[in-house]
Design an enzyme around this catalytic site. Structure first.
Site, PDB file in Angstrom:
ATOM      1  N   LYS A  35       0.837  -1.208   0.000  1.00 50.85           N
ATOM      2  CA  LYS A  35       0.000   0.000   0.000  1.00 50.85           C
ATOM      3  C   LYS A  35       0.869   1.253   0.000  1.00 50.85           C
ATOM      4  O   LYS A  35       0.619   2.204  -0.720  1.00 50.85           O
ATOM      5  CB  LYS A  35      -0.870   0.039   1.272  1.00 50.85           C
ATOM      6  CG  LYS A  35      -2.218  -0.610   1.134  1.00 50.85           C
ATOM      7  CD  LYS A  35      -3.061  -0.283   2.364  1.00 50.85           C
ATOM      8  CE  LYS A  35      -4.484  -0.768   2.164  1.00 50.85           C
ATOM      9  NZ  LYS A  35      -5.332  -0.527   3.324  1.00 50.85           N
ATOM     10  N   THR A 119     -13.431   2.958  15.285  1.00 54.04           N
ATOM     11  CA  THR A 119     -14.623   2.740  16.107  1.00 54.04           C
ATOM     12  C   THR A 119     -14.273   1.751  17.214  1.00 54.04           C
ATOM     13  O   THR A 119     -13.913   0.604  16.931  1.00 54.04           O
ATOM     14  CB  THR A 119     -15.765   2.177  15.229  1.00 54.04           C
ATOM     15  OG1 THR A 119     -15.976   3.079  14.142  1.00 54.04           O
ATOM     16  CG2 THR A 119     -17.042   2.010  16.022  1.00 54.04           C
ATOM     17  N   GLU A 150     -15.377   8.595  13.508  1.00 47.17           N
ATOM     18  CA  GLU A 150     -15.529   8.967  12.098  1.00 47.17           C
ATOM     19  C   GLU A 150     -16.920   8.569  11.600  1.00 47.17           C
ATOM     20  O   GLU A 150     -17.390   7.490  11.895  1.00 47.17           O
ATOM     21  CB  GLU A 150     -14.441   8.232  11.284  1.00 47.17           C
ATOM     22  CG  GLU A 150     -14.477   8.520   9.816  1.00 47.17           C
ATOM     23  CD  GLU A 150     -14.444  10.007   9.521  1.00 47.17           C
ATOM     24  OE1 GLU A 150     -13.453  10.667   9.854  1.00 47.17           O
ATOM     25  OE2 GLU A 150     -15.433  10.524   8.965  1.00 47.17           O
ATOM     26  N   ALA A 251     -35.670  -0.420   0.768  1.00 45.83           N
ATOM     27  CA  ALA A 251     -35.738  -1.868   1.025  1.00 45.83           C
ATOM     28  C   ALA A 251     -34.769  -2.572   0.092  1.00 45.83           C
ATOM     29  O   ALA A 251     -34.488  -2.096  -1.002  1.00 45.83           O
ATOM     30  CB  ALA A 251     -37.157  -2.353   0.775  1.00 45.83           C
ATOM     31  N   GLY A 252     -34.240  -3.688   0.530  1.00 49.67           N
ATOM     32  CA  GLY A 252     -33.278  -4.395  -0.321  1.00 49.67           C
ATOM     33  C   GLY A 252     -32.859  -5.713   0.288  1.00 49.67           C
ATOM     34  O   GLY A 252     -33.672  -6.400   0.919  1.00 49.67           O
ATOM     35  N   CYS A 259     -18.771  -1.844   8.507  1.00 45.35           N
ATOM     36  CA  CYS A 259     -19.167  -1.133   9.729  1.00 45.35           C
ATOM     37  C   CYS A 259     -20.460  -1.623  10.371  1.00 45.35           C
ATOM     38  O   CYS A 259     -20.442  -2.083  11.509  1.00 45.35           O
ATOM     39  CB  CYS A 259     -19.270   0.357   9.433  1.00 45.35           C
ATOM     40  SG  CYS A 259     -17.654   1.061   9.100  1.00 45.35           S
ATOM     41  N   LYS A 262     -20.515  -5.218  12.069  1.00 47.86           N
ATOM     42  CA  LYS A 262     -19.657  -5.375  13.254  1.00 47.86           C
ATOM     43  C   LYS A 262     -20.056  -4.408  14.372  1.00 47.86           C
ATOM     44  O   LYS A 262     -19.948  -4.737  15.545  1.00 47.86           O
ATOM     45  CB  LYS A 262     -18.181  -5.235  12.884  1.00 47.86           C
ATOM     46  CG  LYS A 262     -17.670  -3.814  12.758  1.00 47.86           C
ATOM     47  CD  LYS A 262     -16.158  -3.790  12.679  1.00 47.86           C
ATOM     48  CE  LYS A 262     -15.641  -2.400  12.350  1.00 47.86           C
ATOM     49  NZ  LYS A 262     -15.981  -1.341  13.295  1.00 47.86           N
ATOM     50  N   ARG A 327     -16.328  -6.346   2.193  1.00 42.98           N
ATOM     51  CA  ARG A 327     -16.442  -6.893   3.540  1.00 42.98           C
ATOM     52  C   ARG A 327     -17.928  -7.055   3.886  1.00 42.98           C
ATOM     53  O   ARG A 327     -18.705  -6.119   3.726  1.00 42.98           O
ATOM     54  CB  ARG A 327     -15.752  -5.965   4.553  1.00 42.98           C
ATOM     55  CG  ARG A 327     -14.233  -6.045   4.440  1.00 42.98           C
ATOM     56  CD  ARG A 327     -13.529  -5.106   5.383  1.00 42.98           C
ATOM     57  NE  ARG A 327     -13.553  -3.732   4.935  1.00 42.98           N
ATOM     58  CZ  ARG A 327     -12.864  -2.742   5.511  1.00 42.98           C
ATOM     59  NH1 ARG A 327     -12.120  -2.988   6.553  1.00 42.98           N
ATOM     60  NH2 ARG A 327     -12.935  -1.508   5.033  1.00 42.98           N
TER      61      ARG A 327
HETATM   62  P1  NAD Z   1      -9.148  -0.600   6.719  1.00 41.93           P
HETATM   63  O1  NAD Z   1      -9.115  -2.038   7.018  1.00 41.93           O
HETATM   64  O2  NAD Z   1      -9.563  -0.142   5.358  1.00 41.93           O
HETATM   65  O3  NAD Z   1      -7.725   0.044   7.013  1.00 41.93           O
HETATM   66  C1  NAD Z   1      -6.963  -0.222   8.152  1.00 41.93           C
HETATM   67  C2  NAD Z   1      -5.494  -0.023   7.792  1.00 41.93           C
HETATM   68  O4  NAD Z   1      -4.703  -0.048   8.973  1.00 41.93           O
HETATM   69  C3  NAD Z   1      -4.922  -1.095   6.871  1.00 41.93           C
HETATM   70  O5  NAD Z   1      -4.359  -0.493   5.724  1.00 41.93           O
HETATM   71  C4  NAD Z   1      -3.854  -1.787   7.724  1.00 41.93           C
HETATM   72  O6  NAD Z   1      -2.762  -2.270   6.973  1.00 41.93           O
HETATM   73  C5  NAD Z   1      -3.465  -0.657   8.657  1.00 41.93           C
HETATM   74  N1  NAD Z   1      -2.766  -1.052   9.896  1.00 41.93           N
HETATM   75  C6  NAD Z   1      -2.941  -2.128  10.683  1.00 41.93           C
HETATM   76  N2  NAD Z   1      -2.079  -2.107  11.722  1.00 41.93           N
HETATM   77  C7  NAD Z   1      -1.342  -0.982  11.601  1.00 41.93           C
HETATM   78  C8  NAD Z   1      -0.302  -0.382  12.366  1.00 41.93           C
HETATM   79  N3  NAD Z   1       0.189  -0.955  13.476  1.00 41.93           N
HETATM   80  N4  NAD Z   1       0.221   0.780  11.931  1.00 41.93           N
HETATM   81  C9  NAD Z   1      -0.217   1.364  10.804  1.00 41.93           C
HETATM   82  N5  NAD Z   1      -1.201   0.848  10.039  1.00 41.93           N
HETATM   83  C10 NAD Z   1      -1.762  -0.310  10.435  1.00 41.93           C
HETATM   84  O7  NAD Z   1     -10.082   0.050   7.820  1.00 41.93           O
HETATM   85  P2  NAD Z   1     -11.184   1.228   7.658  1.00 41.93           P
HETATM   86  O8  NAD Z   1     -12.350   0.752   6.889  1.00 41.93           O
HETATM   87  O9  NAD Z   1     -10.499   2.480   7.250  1.00 41.93           O
HETATM   88  O10 NAD Z   1     -11.668   1.365   9.176  1.00 41.93           O
HETATM   89  C11 NAD Z   1     -10.808   1.832  10.187  1.00 41.93           C
HETATM   90  C12 NAD Z   1     -11.618   2.121  11.427  1.00 41.93           C
HETATM   91  O11 NAD Z   1     -12.559   3.171  11.169  1.00 41.93           O
HETATM   92  C13 NAD Z   1     -12.459   0.949  11.934  1.00 41.93           C
HETATM   93  O12 NAD Z   1     -12.506   0.999  13.329  1.00 41.93           O
HETATM   94  C14 NAD Z   1     -13.832   1.233  11.358  1.00 41.93           C
HETATM   95  O13 NAD Z   1     -14.862   0.670  12.120  1.00 41.93           O
HETATM   96  C15 NAD Z   1     -13.884   2.749  11.442  1.00 41.93           C
HETATM   97  N6  NAD Z   1     -14.779   3.375  10.447  1.00 41.93           N
HETATM   98  C16 NAD Z   1     -14.790   2.901   9.164  1.00 41.93           C
HETATM   99  C17 NAD Z   1     -15.620   3.513   8.232  1.00 41.93           C
HETATM  100  C18 NAD Z   1     -15.693   2.995   6.817  1.00 41.93           C
HETATM  101  O14 NAD Z   1     -16.620   3.387   6.104  1.00 41.93           O
HETATM  102  N7  NAD Z   1     -14.781   2.163   6.365  1.00 41.93           N
HETATM  103  C19 NAD Z   1     -16.414   4.624   8.606  1.00 41.93           C
HETATM  104  C20 NAD Z   1     -16.341   5.087   9.904  1.00 41.93           C
HETATM  105  C21 NAD Z   1     -15.516   4.456  10.839  1.00 41.93           C
END
Ligand code: NAD
Length: 430
Positions: A35, A119, A150, A251-252, A259, A262, A327
Site C-alpha cells: 500500500k 470505532t 468517524e 428496502a433491499g 461497519c 460489526k 467486507r
Molecule cells: P481498513 O481495514 O480499510 O484500514 C486499516 C489499515 O490499517 C490497513 O491499511 C492496515 O494495513 C493498517 N494497519 C494495521 N495495523 C497498523 C499499524 N500498526 N500501523 C499502521 N497501520 C496499520 O479500515 P477502515 O475501513 O479504514 O476502518 C478503520 C476504522 O474506522 C475501523 O474501526 C472502522 O470501524 C472505522 N470506520 C470505518 C468507516 C468505513 O466506512 N470504512 C467509517 C467510519 C468508521
C-alpha cells in the site's frame, strides 16, 4: 500542524489527505508495504471518488511510510485509524489499536494528542490512555488521548470528511480539546465537545440506528409483499414526515460492509458484558441475516426448488455502489448459497472484480462486462445498484439470456416495463 495518521484504509487515508488539503503536514503510516509503495507513487490503494485527485493536489503536504518511529517521534497529533474488525464472539478486535498505542508509547518525544478515529467500544479511550502512559519510554512528555469517531460513508468519504455533518471530539481535559479544535479550524462544520465515553457511544448509537432503519424497512417490505402494498409508495409517504426522513428507507437485501454488521454486534456485546440485553439490536441483526437470503429464496421459488445446473448472473459484488469493498457483502452470502444449490455463477462489478478474485478466487466466473455476465444465463440477480446497471438494454438481455428472469435486490427497475417486455421480474416489497 505536524500530524501522523496510523492506518491508510478508508478512514485513515481519507483523513490524512483531507487534513493535508487544509495545510497540515501529514505523515501517513501503514504496515502494508505494498500500500505504501502505491501511495509513494502518488496513487490511492483504495477506490474512493475524488481521493486520488486530492492526494495529487496536496502531495507536498503528504508523506507515506512504514516507519512509524519517524512519523510519531515529533508529531503534535497522532490519529489512529486502523481496523477494529469483529472477533468470533462479536466483540471488537482491538489488537491493531493497541499495537499502534504500543508503538506510540515507544517513540513519542514531545507532548502530543493521540486521537482515536477507529470505532472502539465504550471505555477503550480510557484504557489506551492508561496503557500509553504506563508504557511510554520518555516519561518527560505528556500524552493525551482523545476520541474523534468517524462518520464518513465509503463512496462519498472525501465529501463526507470535508463537509462533515459534525465533528465529535471526546476529551477529559481542556488541552486535547483545544488541540483538536486547532486541527479542525478550517473545517466549517458543527463541532461538538463531549466526554470520551459519550463520543464513543455517539458512533455506535449512530451506526446502529441506521442499521435499525434498514432492518425495519426490510421487514415492512416483506410484509408489503404479503399484504399487497408497495414499499416504494409506503416509504415515500413515510419520508415526508420530517421526524422520519427519506434516507435509509430503501428496502433491499440487507446491510453489509465493514461497519454496520460489526458495530451492531459490538454494541450487543458491550451491553451483554454490562448485563443489559439490547433486544432491539438483536432483532436488527436477525432481520438482516434473513434478508441476505431473499434473492436466493425468490430464485429458488421460481425454479421450483431446483437450481442444479442453472447458470446465474450477478450484477454487483461490492456491498454498495462507488466502493470496491466487499467486507460482509450480501453478494458473498448469495454466491455461497447458489453454488451450494448446484448453480454456476458468473459475476460482474465495475470496480470490485479484483477484490472478489482475492476473496473467493475461481469459485465464480468473472465476466468481461455486464452483458457478458448474462450470456446464456437462467436468471440475473441485481445485487449492487451501480449507475451503469440502472438502464440496461433489455432487448440485448432478452436475446442473450437463456431465460429472461430478473430478480432485483435494490428495486431499481420498473416492474411494469419488464412485464410488458415479458421478462419475469421479482423485486423486494413491491
Ligand atoms: P481498513 O481495514 O480499510 O484500514 C486499516 C489499515 O490499517 C490497513 O491499511 C492496515 O494495513 C493498517 N494497519 C494495521 N495495523 C497498523 C499499524 N500498526 N500501523 C499502521 N497501520 C496499520 O479500515 P477502515 O475501513 O479504514 O476502518 C478503520 C476504522 O474506522 C475501523 O474501526 C472502522 O470501524 C472505522 N470506520 C470505518 C468507516 C468505513 O466506512 N470504512 C467509517 C467510519 C468508521
Amino acid at each position: 500542524m505536524k500530524i501522523a495518521v496510523a492506518g491508510t484504509g478508508y478512514v485513515g487515508l481519507v483523513t490524512g489527505v483531507c487534513l493535508a488539503s487544509k495545510g497540515h503536514e501529514v505523515t501517513c503510516v501503514d504496515v502494508d508495504e505494498n500500500k505504501v509503495k502505491i501511495m509513494k507513487n502518488g496513487d490511492s490503494p483504495i477506490y474512493e471518488p475524488g481521493l486520488s485527485e486530492l492526494m495529487k493536489e496536496h502531495k507536498n503536504n503528504l508523506v507515506f511510510t512504514t516507519d512509524y518511529e519517524e512519523a510519531y517521534r515529533e508529531a503534535e497529533v497522532i490519529f489512529i485509524g486502523v481496523g477494529t474488525p469483529e472477533k468470533q464472539d462479536g466483540s471488537a478486535n482491538l489488537s491493531y489499536v493497541f499495537e499502534v498505542a504500543k508503538q506510540i508509547a515507544q517513540t513519542v518525544q514531545r507532548d502530543c494528542v493521540v486521537v482515536i478515529k477507529s470505532t472502539v467500544p465504550i471505555g477503550t479511550n480510557d484504557k489506551i490512555e492508561s496503557y500509553i502512559r504506563d508504557k511510554q519510554k520518555n516519561k518527560d512528555v505528556c500524552i493525551y488521548v482523545a476520541s474523534n469517531p468517524e462518520f464518513l460513508s465509503q463512496g462519498t468519504a472525501v465529501k463526507d470528511t470535508l463537509c462533515a455533518s459534525r465533528i465529535v471530539i471526546g476529551v477529559e481535559e481542556v488541552f486535547p480539546g483545544e488541540v483538536l479544535k486547532k486541527v479542525y479550524e478550517k473545517f466549517d462544520v458543527p463541532k461538538l465537545i463531549v466526554k470520551r465515553r459519550s463520543a464513543e457511544m455517539i458512533k455506535y448509537a449512530s451506526n446502529d440506528f441506521l442499521a435499525l432503519k434498514i432492518s425495519y424497512i426490510n421487514e415492512i417490505a416483506n410484509l408489503c409483499e404479503i399484504v399487497g402494498a408497495n414499499i416504494e409508495e409506503v416509504t415515500e409517504g413515510m419520508g415526508y414526515d420530517a421526524r422520519i426522513g427519506h434516507r435509509f428507507l430503501n428496502a433491499g437485501i440487507g446491510y453489509g460492509g465493514s461497519c454496520f454488521p460489526k458495530d451492531v454486534k459490538a454494541l450487543i456485546k458491550t451491553a451483554e458484558k454490562n448485563g443489559y440485553p439490547m433486544r432491539v439490536l438483536k432483532a436488527v441483526e436477525e432481520v438482516n441475516e434473513a434478508q441476505k437470503s431473499i434473492l436466493f429464496e425468490k430464485l429458488l421459488k421460481h425454479y421450483n426448488g431446483d437450481l442444479k445446473g442453472k447458470q446465474i448472473a450477478l450484477w454487483g459484488l461490492a456491498f454498495k455502489p462507488e466502493t470496491d469493498d466487499m467486507r460482509e457483502a450480501p453478494a458473498l452470502v448469495l454466491i455461497d448459497k447458489l453454488i451450494e444449490a448446484g448453480a454456476s455463477v458468473k459475476v460482474y462489478d465495475p470496480i470490485a472484480m479484483d477484490e472478489c478474485k482475492r476473496r473467493i478466487g475461481d469459485k465464480v466466473v468473472y465476466a468481461t462486462d455486464m452483458y457478458d455476465a448474462v450470456l446464456d444465463a437462467d436468471a440475473l440477480l441485481l445485487v449492487t445498484e451501480w449507475k451503469e446497471f440502472r438502464m440496461p438494454s433489455w432487448g440485448v438481455l432478452k436475446k442473450t439470456m437463456k431465460k429472461a428472469v430478473v430478480i432485483d435486490g435494490r428495486n431499481i427497475y420498473e416492474k411494469s416495463e419488464l412485464q410488458e417486455l415479458e421478462i419475469v421480474y421479482a423485486c423486494v416489497g413491491r
